[in-house]
Design an enzyme around this catalytic site. Structure first.
Site, mmCIF file in Angstrom:
data_model
loop_
_atom_site.group_PDB
_atom_site.id
_atom_site.type_symbol
_atom_site.label_atom_id
_atom_site.label_comp_id
_atom_site.label_asym_id
_atom_site.label_seq_id
_atom_site.Cartn_x
_atom_site.Cartn_y
_atom_site.Cartn_z
ATOM 1 N N ARG A 124 0.847 -1.190 0.000
ATOM 2 C CA ARG A 124 0.000 0.000 0.000
ATOM 3 C C ARG A 124 0.887 1.247 0.000
ATOM 4 N NH1 ARG A 124 -5.053 1.898 -1.217
ATOM 5 N NH2 ARG A 124 -6.137 2.870 0.524
ATOM 6 N N ASP A 128 -7.968 8.275 0.386
ATOM 7 C CA ASP A 128 -8.467 7.193 1.253
ATOM 8 C C ASP A 128 -8.199 7.474 2.734
ATOM 9 O OD1 ASP A 128 -9.708 5.701 -0.656
ATOM 10 O OD2 ASP A 128 -8.126 4.222 -0.880
ATOM 11 N N THR A 178 -9.412 0.362 -9.561
ATOM 12 C CA THR A 178 -8.631 -0.697 -8.913
ATOM 13 C C THR A 178 -8.721 -1.925 -9.811
ATOM 14 O OG1 THR A 178 -9.111 0.242 -6.725
ATOM 15 C CG2 THR A 178 -8.390 -2.044 -6.741
ATOM 16 N N GLU A 211 -4.372 7.994 -3.843
ATOM 17 C CA GLU A 211 -4.796 7.252 -2.648
ATOM 18 C C GLU A 211 -4.844 8.128 -1.396
ATOM 19 O OE1 GLU A 211 -5.947 4.297 -2.959
ATOM 20 O OE2 GLU A 211 -4.825 3.234 -4.514
ATOM 21 N N ASN A 221 -6.399 4.005 -7.127
ATOM 22 C CA ASN A 221 -7.629 4.625 -6.615
ATOM 23 C C ASN A 221 -8.566 4.999 -7.751
ATOM 24 O OD1 ASN A 221 -9.336 5.192 -4.522
ATOM 25 N ND2 ASN A 221 -8.627 7.277 -4.239
ATOM 26 N N GLY A 251 -13.572 -1.778 -6.781
ATOM 27 C CA GLY A 251 -14.883 -1.181 -6.481
ATOM 28 C C GLY A 251 -14.930 -0.289 -5.267
ATOM 29 N N GLY A 252 -13.783 0.255 -4.823
ATOM 30 C CA GLY A 252 -13.779 1.197 -3.696
ATOM 31 C C GLY A 252 -14.382 0.569 -2.452
ATOM 32 N N SER A 281 -7.490 0.966 3.378
ATOM 33 C CA SER A 281 -8.005 0.452 2.107
ATOM 34 C C SER A 281 -9.214 -0.445 2.350
ATOM 35 C CB SER A 281 -6.897 -0.351 1.420
ATOM 36 O OG SER A 281 -7.407 -1.027 0.300
ATOM 37 N N SER A 282 -9.964 -0.674 1.285
ATOM 38 C CA SER A 282 -11.047 -1.678 1.334
ATOM 39 C C SER A 282 -10.694 -2.911 0.515
ATOM 40 C CB SER A 282 -12.343 -1.075 0.785
ATOM 41 O OG SER A 282 -12.789 -0.032 1.594
HETATM 42 N N1 GLY Z 1 -8.404 2.893 -3.217
HETATM 43 C C1 GLY Z 1 -9.366 1.908 -2.942
HETATM 44 C C2 GLY Z 1 -9.098 1.176 -1.695
HETATM 45 O O1 GLY Z 1 -7.958 1.042 -1.317
HETATM 46 O O2 GLY Z 1 -10.000 0.738 -1.026
#
Ligand code: GLY
Length: 557
Positions: A93, A409, A367, A406, A387, A458-459, A438-439
């Protein structure tokens, strides 16, 4: 650099060897682009293992899907090595630059300046993808990094035909890209949207990838590429230093694990919230027999589990290197039972009744994800990102590297009090060198007889998509079904079920509204799930790629 050659569509015709083996084993690969899947098989053909293939697929996606991931971004590679059962999460990350600070996106009145954390050089965090590729190759692969990067370098040099999905994403960010001449020169055709199936060549990116191939991490994090990046970012209003690049390190982390009705779940640990939120939601749902409940109640229960798990995301999750996260508690089944006790089958709980910061998460659409497994069970689930589509929109001239956005986020305005006087979002506040939450949810699901590898872009909706797919796996369905599950999503705030058109029947919409839910149809179908499955008994493999995207799932045999 675009060239109009409609006939070049033939370039996307992909050749698959009939002898695609890793260490002599059959392999399944599902990725978001046919050329990336082909790159994985090319490396297997050269004698690589699944981890070498993962390097090749990651790097290829950076070239052929520049909307979603790239050298200017980061991501997570979840690995399993069958011979000793070793599992790890490579956390590549991005990190906040060392000059970053809490108020960097606020105006003098302490209000968030719109778009500052999304567009342009100040939105870009220090990339982790190049370091992740080097680490994955050197520690877990069999082949030299240069071999595994070769397909990506070739794609960047010779070009490939852009597809509909690429153009759709480009339309979303075209006005931003027009502001940055180096970006526009690569992706636009004299300042305009290119024609479908134009050939996109990226010679500067090929050069940067070659530096990485020849010099390892120094090829990106020090030397001439690093100098260019730091100078270019600063000239455009960013705050990178050479020290940021030189000191960037990936982290290897223990993945989080859980159990749901005989299924072992293994997924991403913080700095991603994905695994914890997924397992917490499944723990809540483990108290119900979802196969026996009617569809309205089933969707209500799933929604209420999402609400509670995403609520804890807001309260507790961030970069584990900076904050203490109560991981044990959040993954504990008794803790989930406590949350379940507040859940009424007949009635939605308004999110405002839960404490914490009322933070709205953005609905990022980009993503990328790919999944790989061989017939022995060696596997990789990787979710990679810059992102938003085309990240920050900013490329430093001469590098070909699209920088991420990012930084968005992070929680730009943590510490704000909610109606209950509680302070939330501090866990994910900006700090120098910190990773933003992050997700991303690269995941393995394993029973006595099967192993599944899956994930999606998908965020904030990534986690709910993987949750719905895991529940479909629990029903006994296969990859073709998981990737196509009609999607609905609740993320605590905003307090609304968002659903894909057609995902809920009229009766379900009415029934859920009667329980107190607010509902909203999503503007478009979302996600691009890539999944593979191993049947342990007969070692058969299957793979599926989301029909919402343009990916390719192949079992090499
Ligand atoms: N940028 C999307 C995530 O990391 O969740």
């Amino acid at each position: 650099m675009l060239k109009k050659r409609y006939t070049a569509i033939i370039l996307i015709v992909v050749f698959f060897s009939t002898q695609a083996y890793a260490d002599g084993h059959k392999v399944a690969i599902a990725s978001a682009h046919p050329l990336a899947t082909a790159a994985g098989f090319e490396i297997l053909d050269k004698g690589g293992n699944v981890f070498d293939a993962a390097v090749a697929v990651s790097a290829a996606l950076a070239v052929v899907e520049p909307t979603g991931s790239g050298l200017g971004g980061g991501g997570y590679w979840l690995l399993h090595r069958e011979k000793d059962g070793f599992e790890t999460l490579i956390d590549g990350r991005e990190k906040a630059p060392l000059a970053a600070h809490k108020a960097m996106y606020l105006d003098k009145d302490g209000q968030v300046i719109p778009k500052l954390s999304l567009d342009g050089a100040l939105a870009a965090a220090i990339p982790g993808m190049p370091a992740g590729l080097v680490h994955l190759s050197e520690k877990y692969g069999k082949l030299p990094l240069a071999t595994s990067l070769a397909p990506a370098i070739r794609y960047a040099q010779t070009g490939y035909a852009i597809g509909d999905r690429y153009l759709k994403m480009l339309k979303v960010r075209v006005e931003l890209i027009k502001q940055y001449p180096a970006t526009a020169a690569i992706f636009l055709d004299n300042g305009k949207l290119p024609q479908p199936y134009s050939i996109l060549r990226q010679p500067d990116l090929a050069h940067t990838l070659t530096q990485l191939a020849n010099s390892g991490r120094d090829g990106f994090y020090s030397g001439c590429i690093a100098d260019k990046l730091v100078k270019g970012v600063n000239k455009a209003g960013g705050i990178w230093t050479k020290e940021d690049l030189e000191t960037y390190q990936i982290a290897e982390r223990k993945p989080v694990t859980g159990q749901y009705k005989g299924i072992k779940i293994t997924s991403a640990s913080p700095s991603s919230s994905g695994g914890i939120v997924l397992i917490e939601a499944l723990n809540i749902l483990s108290g119900y027999d979802l196969q026996k409940t009617d569809e309205i109640t089933r969707k209500h229960l799933i929604t209420e589990a999402m609400r509670r798990a995403y609520h804890d995301r807001t309260l507790y999750l961030g970069d584990a290197d900076f904050i203490d996260i109560p991981v044990k508690r959040l993954l504990n089944e008794d803790y989930a039972a406590g949350l379940r006790s507040s859940l009424r089958p007949d009635k939605a709980l308004p999110s405002e009744m839960l404490s914490g910061e009322l933070e709205q998460q953005r609905e990022g659409t980009n993503t990328t994800h790919f999944s790989i497994i061989d017939e022995e069970g060696n596997r990789v689930a990787a979710t990679l990102s810059i992102n938003f589509p085309f990240g920050s929109g900013f490329v430093v001239a001469g590098t070909g590297v699209v920088l991420n956005d990012e930084m968005d986020d992070f929680s730009s305005l943590p510490g704000a009090m909610n109606g209950y006087g509680l302070v939330g979002g501090v866990a994910n506040a900006i700090a120098p060198g910190k990773r933003m939450l992050s997700s991303m949810t690269p995941t393995f699901l394993e029973t006595d007889t099967q192993v599944a590898v899956l994930g999606t872009p998908g965020g904030s909706r990534i986690i709910s998509m993987v949750l719905l797919a895991a529940l479909d796996f629990a029903k006994g369905n296969g990859p073709e079904s998981w990737v196509q599950v009609p999607r609905f999503h609740h993320q605590f705030m905003p307090d609304v079920i968002e659903y894909e058109k057609g995902a809920l029947s009229d009766a379900e919409i009415t029934g859920l509204a009667a329980k107190g839910h607010q509902l909203k149809v999503a503007r478009y179908a979302y996600g691009d799930m890539q999944a593979v499955l191993l049947n342990k008994a007969n070692k058969s493999l299957s793979a599926a790629s989301d029909k919402r995207g343009e990916g390719r799932a192949v079992v090499g045999h």
